[in-house]
Scaffold this motif. Structure first.
Motif, mmCIF file in Angstrom:
data_model
loop_
_atom_site.group_PDB
_atom_site.id
_atom_site.type_symbol
_atom_site.label_atom_id
_atom_site.label_comp_id
_atom_site.label_asym_id
_atom_site.label_seq_id
_atom_site.Cartn_x
_atom_site.Cartn_y
_atom_site.Cartn_z
ATOM 1 N N VAL A 1 2.808 0.263 12.381
ATOM 2 C CA VAL A 1 3.540 -0.594 13.316
ATOM 3 C C VAL A 1 3.581 0.045 14.696
ATOM 4 N N ILE A 2 3.892 1.321 14.748
ATOM 5 C CA ILE A 2 3.982 2.021 16.033
ATOM 6 C C ILE A 2 2.636 2.032 16.746
ATOM 7 N N GLU A 3 1.574 2.328 16.026
ATOM 8 C CA GLU A 3 0.247 2.345 16.642
ATOM 9 C C GLU A 3 -0.126 0.970 17.192
ATOM 10 N N LEU B 1 1.953 -1.494 18.194
ATOM 11 C CA LEU B 1 2.850 -2.060 19.192
ATOM 12 C C LEU B 1 3.192 -1.102 20.334
ATOM 13 N N LYS B 2 2.695 0.117 20.272
ATOM 14 C CA LYS B 2 3.106 1.121 21.256
ATOM 15 C C LYS B 2 2.807 0.723 22.688
ATOM 16 N N ASP B 3 1.734 -0.033 22.903
ATOM 17 C CA ASP B 3 1.373 -0.404 24.270
ATOM 18 C C ASP B 3 2.351 -1.403 24.882
ATOM 19 N N LEU B 4 3.245 -1.971 24.072
ATOM 20 C CA LEU B 4 4.264 -2.879 24.600
ATOM 21 C C LEU B 4 5.478 -2.116 25.128
ATOM 22 N N VAL B 5 5.506 -0.802 24.872
ATOM 23 C CA VAL B 5 6.631 0.035 25.295
ATOM 24 C C VAL B 5 6.256 0.726 26.602
ATOM 25 N N PRO B 6 7.015 0.530 27.665
ATOM 26 C CA PRO B 6 6.670 1.140 28.952
ATOM 27 C C PRO B 6 6.859 2.654 28.931
ATOM 28 N N GLU B 7 6.421 3.301 29.993
ATOM 29 C CA GLU B 7 6.470 4.763 30.067
ATOM 30 C C GLU B 7 7.885 5.310 29.949
ATOM 31 N N SER B 8 8.876 4.521 30.341
ATOM 32 C CA SER B 8 10.266 4.960 30.267
ATOM 33 C C SER B 8 10.949 4.558 28.966
ATOM 34 N N GLY B 9 10.187 3.930 28.048
ATOM 35 C CA GLY B 9 10.770 3.382 26.836
ATOM 36 C C GLY B 9 10.888 4.394 25.705
ATOM 37 N N THR B 10 11.367 3.890 24.575
ATOM 38 C CA THR B 10 11.638 4.719 23.407
ATOM 39 C C THR B 10 10.973 4.124 22.175
ATOM 40 N N ILE B 11 10.369 5.000 21.372
ATOM 41 C CA ILE B 11 9.800 4.617 20.084
ATOM 42 C C ILE B 11 10.499 5.453 19.023
ATOM 43 N N GLY B 12 11.059 4.790 18.018
ATOM 44 C CA GLY B 12 11.792 5.525 17.002
ATOM 45 C C GLY B 12 11.571 4.982 15.609
ATOM 46 N N VAL B 13 11.860 5.820 14.628
ATOM 47 C CA VAL B 13 11.812 5.411 13.225
ATOM 48 C C VAL B 13 13.049 5.964 12.515
ATOM 49 N N MET B 14 13.438 5.259 11.456
ATOM 50 C CA MET B 14 14.555 5.723 10.658
ATOM 51 C C MET B 14 14.052 6.740 9.648
ATOM 52 N N LEU C 1 3.868 12.596 10.111
ATOM 53 C CA LEU C 1 3.011 11.643 10.802
ATOM 54 C C LEU C 1 3.519 11.374 12.215
ATOM 55 N N MET C 2 4.841 11.331 12.382
ATOM 56 C CA MET C 2 5.377 11.186 13.736
ATOM 57 C C MET C 2 5.093 12.426 14.571
ATOM 58 N N ARG C 3 5.133 13.586 13.932
ATOM 59 C CA ARG C 3 4.798 14.829 14.643
ATOM 60 C C ARG C 3 3.341 14.779 15.106
ATOM 61 N N SER C 4 2.472 14.276 14.257
ATOM 62 C CA SER C 4 1.064 14.144 14.627
ATOM 63 C C SER C 4 0.881 13.121 15.739
ATOM 64 N N PHE C 5 1.617 12.022 15.655
ATOM 65 C CA PHE C 5 1.558 11.009 16.715
ATOM 66 C C PHE C 5 1.960 11.633 18.050
#
Length: 236
Positions: free
Chosen positions: A123-125, A127-140, A168-172
């Motif tokens: 999901v992150i891979e 949709l990540k381009d929809l998040v601007p440079e100042s945005g946040t990507i997170g997982v539970m 996997l998030m560390r690798s991302f």
């Protein structure tokens, strides 16, 4: 510090997995704080999330997504192509009981790992381009994903899936080392949900406002952070 925003400051959060429990409460909390929320459910049946539209109106958009199906992830990406997401947050996980890992059937192992570790990263891979440079990507995530905190054992498959998600998030983060977006792994605490069970120490109302406080407190801080609902660092 909790705050709401005026109309010209409204931000947008996408909460993946918001039909019930913590995801539902997160959607409600962000709406209460003045955000626009896009929230996903797995099927077409009405869920408690739909009840939020009575008060949220057009500030809540409900999308259908089974994140274990890559084609559905791609379709959601297409539907949201014109949206900008200040927060992309992937919630949702499954557990299949407390079995020693040698007793876990292979198909169960695969199901839990695909749902809890692989699918959030997909999901992150996507949709990540929809998040601007100042945005946040997170997982539970979970404290059960911490290797150093595992002193009691138990829940071996669930623990392994959350550890895999963390890795996997560390690798991302390593692959996007120059990225200015905030990356978060969030431990909500031991919460009284279907997954957490009735003996859990926290209610949803005790956990989720802190989860949202932690997420919003780290906006604009590049790099990966593993934190709990009290904004405390969780050891790897």
């Amino acid at each position: 510090m909790r705050s709401t925003m005026s109309g010209d400051e409204r931000r947008t959060a996408l909460i993946v997995g918001a039909s019930r429990a913590i995801g539902l409460a997160m959607a409600a909390e962000f709406l209460k704080r003045g955000w626009d929320v896009i929230a996903t459910v797995r099927g077409t049946q009405r869920t408690p999330l739909h009840d939020l539209t009575d008060t949220a109106g057009d500030r809540l958009t409900i999308e259908t997504l089974d994140m274990t199906v890559p084609q559905q992830i791609a379709a959601l990406r297409d539907r949201l192509a014109e949206r900008s997401l200040d927060l992309l947050f992937v919630n949702g996980a499954i557990t299949k009981g407390d079995l020693p890992v040698n007793e876990v059937p292979t198909d169960m192992f695969v199901e839990v790992m695909v749902t809890n570790a692989l699918s959030p990263i997909r999901v992150i891979e996507a949709l990540k381009d929809l998040v601007p440079e100042s945005g946040t990507i997170g997982v539970m995530s979970s404290s059960q994903g911490s290797i150093s905190l595992n002193t009691n054992g138990g829940q071996e498959l669930y623990r392994a899936s959350k550890s895999a998600l963390n890795q996997l998030m560390r690798s991302f983060a390593a692959r996007h080392s120059n990225d200015t977006r905030t990356l978060l792994l969030i431990n909500p605490g031991w919460v009284q949900t279907e997954l957490g069970g009735p003996r859990a120490l926290l209610t949803i109302d005790q956990s989720v406002p802190g989860v949202v406080d932690t997420i919003t407190a780290h906006q604009g801080e590049p790099g990966l952070h593993f934190l709990d609902y009290r904004n405390q660092v969780v050891p790897w």
